[in-house]
Design a protein around this motif. Structure first.
Motif, PDB file in Angstrom:
ATOM      1  N   UNK A   1       0.927  -0.935   0.027  1.00 26.11           N
ATOM      2  CA  UNK A   1       0.063   0.175  -0.048  1.00 26.11           C
ATOM      3  C   UNK A   1       1.059   1.427   0.114  1.00 26.11           C
ATOM      4  N   UNK A   2       0.472   2.183  -0.896  1.00 27.47           N
ATOM      5  CA  UNK A   2       1.090   3.523  -0.739  1.00 27.47           C
ATOM      6  C   UNK A   2       0.162   4.540   0.184  1.00 27.47           C
ATOM      7  N   UNK A   3       0.632   5.351   0.968  1.00 27.18           N
ATOM      8  CA  UNK A   3      -0.287   6.176   1.784  1.00 27.18           C
ATOM      9  C   UNK A   3       0.473   7.517   1.780  1.00 27.18           C
ATOM     10  N   UNK A   4       0.131   8.428   2.667  1.00 24.25           N
ATOM     11  CA  UNK A   4       0.595   9.819   2.459  1.00 24.25           C
ATOM     12  C   UNK A   4       0.659  10.286   3.972  1.00 24.25           C
ATOM     13  N   UNK A   5       1.844  10.972   4.290  1.00 24.30           N
ATOM     14  CA  UNK A   5       1.965  11.487   5.808  1.00 24.30           C
ATOM     15  C   UNK A   5       0.913  12.335   6.167  1.00 24.30           C
ATOM     16  N   UNK A   6       0.519  12.054   7.264  1.00 23.16           N
ATOM     17  CA  UNK A   6      -0.564  13.030   8.014  1.00 23.16           C
ATOM     18  C   UNK A   6      -1.693  12.278   7.684  1.00 23.16           C
ATOM     19  N   UNK A   7      -1.891  11.362   6.829  1.00 21.20           N
ATOM     20  CA  UNK A   7      -3.039  10.601   6.526  1.00 21.20           C
ATOM     21  C   UNK A   7      -3.614   9.679   7.674  1.00 21.20           C
ATOM     22  N   UNK A   8      -5.024   9.615   7.402  1.00 21.55           N
ATOM     23  CA  UNK A   8      -5.829   8.681   8.749  1.00 21.55           C
ATOM     24  C   UNK A   8      -6.838   8.120   8.087  1.00 21.55           C
ATOM     25  N   UNK A   9      -6.872   6.821   7.741  1.00 18.01           N
ATOM     26  CA  UNK A   9      -7.873   5.958   7.025  1.00 18.01           C
ATOM     27  C   UNK A   9      -8.665   4.954   8.089  1.00 18.01           C
ATOM     28  N   UNK A  10      -8.494   4.920   9.245  1.00 16.90           N
ATOM     29  CA  UNK A  10      -9.210   4.265  10.176  1.00 16.90           C
ATOM     30  C   UNK A  10      -8.445   3.582  11.034  1.00 16.90           C
ATOM     31  N   UNK A  11      -8.975   2.531  11.833  1.00 13.37           N
ATOM     32  CA  UNK A  11      -8.271   1.995  13.031  1.00 13.37           C
ATOM     33  C   UNK A  11      -8.364   0.409  12.911  1.00 13.37           C
ATOM     34  N   UNK A  12      -8.771  -0.075  11.853  1.00  9.94           N
ATOM     35  CA  UNK A  12      -8.826  -1.478  11.657  1.00  9.94           C
ATOM     36  C   UNK A  12      -7.400  -1.974  10.994  1.00  9.94           C
ATOM     37  N   UNK A  13      -7.243  -3.248  10.595  1.00  5.08           N
ATOM     38  CA  UNK A  13      -6.094  -3.824  10.266  1.00  5.08           C
ATOM     39  C   UNK A  13      -5.308  -3.097   9.071  1.00  5.08           C
ATOM     40  N   UNK A  14      -5.771  -3.119   7.971  1.00  4.45           N
ATOM     41  CA  UNK A  14      -4.941  -2.427   6.829  1.00  4.45           C
ATOM     42  C   UNK A  14      -5.086  -1.036   6.636  1.00  4.45           C
ATOM     43  N   UNK A  15      -6.347  -0.450   7.320  1.00  4.02           N
ATOM     44  CA  UNK A  15      -6.662   0.698   7.157  1.00  4.02           C
ATOM     45  C   UNK A  15      -5.911   1.688   8.421  1.00  4.02           C
ATOM     46  N   UNK A  16      -5.634   1.105   9.496  1.00  9.31           N
ATOM     47  CA  UNK A  16      -4.669   1.928  10.231  1.00  9.31           C
ATOM     48  C   UNK A  16      -3.362   1.695  10.101  1.00  9.31           C
ATOM     49  N   UNK A  17      -2.846   0.707   9.528  1.00  9.17           N
ATOM     50  CA  UNK A  17      -1.467   0.502   9.002  1.00  9.17           C
ATOM     51  C   UNK A  17      -1.140   1.878   7.928  1.00  9.17           C
ATOM     52  N   UNK A  18      -2.156   1.948   7.252  1.00  8.30           N
ATOM     53  CA  UNK A  18      -2.196   3.071   6.307  1.00  8.30           C
ATOM     54  C   UNK A  18      -2.251   4.651   6.900  1.00  8.30           C
ATOM     55  N   UNK A  19      -2.369   4.613   8.056  1.00 10.59           N
ATOM     56  CA  UNK A  19      -2.611   5.821   8.562  1.00 10.59           C
ATOM     57  C   UNK A  19      -1.444   6.031   9.381  1.00 10.59           C
ATOM     58  N   UNK A  20      -0.870   7.253   9.294  1.00 14.07           N
ATOM     59  CA  UNK A  20       0.370   7.861   9.593  1.00 14.07           C
ATOM     60  C   UNK A  20       0.346   8.439  11.125  1.00 14.07           C
ATOM     61  N   UNK A  21       0.146   7.429  12.028  1.00 12.67           N
ATOM     62  CA  UNK A  21       0.093   7.738  13.341  1.00 12.67           C
ATOM     63  C   UNK A  21       0.589   6.282  14.114  1.00 12.67           C
ATOM     64  N   UNK A  22       1.920   6.292  14.356  1.00 12.94           N
ATOM     65  CA  UNK A  22       2.468   4.891  15.007  1.00 12.94           C
ATOM     66  C   UNK A  22       1.903   4.435  16.482  1.00 12.94           C
TER      67      UNK A  22
END
Length: 375
Positions: A116-137
């Motif tokens: 997956x390619x995502x972007x810094x400061x992005x938020x896509x959710x808190x589930x499995x792949x969605x949270x992995x694509x969210x820029x918040x460790x």
């Protein structure tokens, strides 16, 4: 039994709401400029919405997706007509995270890739792949971190292309206006460049419209300003005006088959009734045009604040950026002026996400309170 302590709570207990106002258990009236995270699109307890759900509840509230549900067909038809996304197919689910999860899963099924390619400061959710694509460790568990995700700065087409050349990317996912991240957006050239790269390297282009969709920006979807055609569009928040519903719009180039995706509660009768009511009110009250008009008024009033560093966003998905943290300002607006606003990952940004039914006089109340606090 106690509640699991994951939410820091303000000492306010709402018990009823009407249009742009919320009332607590002491009958204090609050002006809602946050809409419960951009969820309240047509105003609290809109009579059309209440009537539609009440009638549906008296008929049938739920049955499984193993049977015919004409309300799903009606919602798909009305959504296609109003949004302009006429050739897309609709899959219904329950939330924004689930919408993005299904979007990413479907992309991987489609091209049989996994990165997956995502972007810094992005938020896509808190589930499995969605949270992995969210820029918040902080909210990515080790289980989620197994997902292969690479983050880029907004605008970095060169970096994205280098990653795509490895031919292992199933999807590029992006918010056209970042929500939690702080209302940042890039240029039309960048978004069109992403679309072209995705086509060149056979990666699905996912438009995350969970927060920005359903008229929030003055267009039905935020991506429509840029004249592009995403492969998958995810949506949720304003879609049900508070009733849990989400969905993805899927380009006809992506083919379905039985069992590919599934959900128990997604697309239930009450959820469809809620979203149909939202679409009916958006059209009947011309709320997209109203959103643009009110947004222009907001920008005019905000430009008069000398302490303001910048104004971000579009429509009624807006941010006021100062050169100081806004946490105390936000608390004062709530407790001294009875106005709900939002925060963001950017600690200096005050987020404004009101119901689309808001009027100029409501914004006047907000700016008077803001001037008092900034004085």
């Amino acid at each position: 039994m106690s509640l699991f302590p994951v939410y820091p709570l303000y000492d306010i207990t709402p018990v009823k709401a009407k249009d742009v106002f919320v009332y607590d258990d002491k009958n204090v009236e609050y002006l809602d400029l946050y809409g419960g995270h951009a969820v309240i699109s047509i105003g609290h307890a809109h009579p059309t919405y209440v009537d539609r759900l009440t009638r549906q509840l008296k008929e049938i509230a739920f049955y499984s997706n193993a049977i015919q549900n004409p309300l799903q067909e009606q919602l798909a038809a009305e959504l296609a007509d109003f949004s302009g996304c006429k050739d897309y197919q609709l899959f219904l689910c329950n939330s924004g995270a689930e919408a993005n999860e299904n979007a990413l899963k479907l992309a991987s099924f489609h091209n049989e890739k996994s990165k997956i390619i995502a972007f810094k400061n992005g938020f896509h959710g808190r589930t499995s792949a969605a949270v992995a694509a969210t820029d918040n460790p902080k909210i990515v568990a080790p289980l989620n971190a197994q997902q292969d995700v690479e983050f880029f700065e907004l605008g970095d087409l060169e970096g994205v292309e280098q990653a795509l050349k490895n031919n292992d990317v199933c999807a590029v996912i992006i918010e056209f206006i970042q929500g939690v991240g702080g209302l940042d957006e890039s240029t039309t050239a960048f978004y069109q460049g992403l679309e072209k790269l995705c086509k060149t390297y056979n990666a699905c282009f996912i438009a995350d419209e969970v927060q920005s969709g359903f008229g929030r920006t003055g267009d039905f979807f935020a991506f429509q300003k840029h004249n592009i055609t995403p492969d998958i569009i995810s949506m949720a928040k304003g879609m049900g005006n508070g009733f849990p519903i989400g969905g993805i719009l899927i380009h006809p180039d992506i083919k379905g088959r039985f069992g590919l995706l599934g959900t128990t509660f997604g697309g239930n009768h009450l959820a469809c009734a809620a979203s149909i009511a939202v679409l009916d009110v958006l059209k009947a009250e011309d709320l997209l045009a109203h959103t643009k008009e009110i947004s222009a008024y907001f920008l005019e009033k905000a430009s008069q604040l000398p302490q303001l560093k910048s104004i971000k966003g579009r429509g009624l998905m807006l941010g006021l950026e100062f050169d100081f943290p806004i946490s105390d300002l936000r608390k004062n607006l709530i407790f001294d002026h009875h106005i709900f606003t939002g925060s963001a990952k950017n600690p200096n940004l005050l987020r404004i996400l009101p119901p689309l039914t808001i009027q100029k006089e409501h914004l006047d109340i907000f700016f008077e309170a803001l001037k008092t606090e900034l004085a």
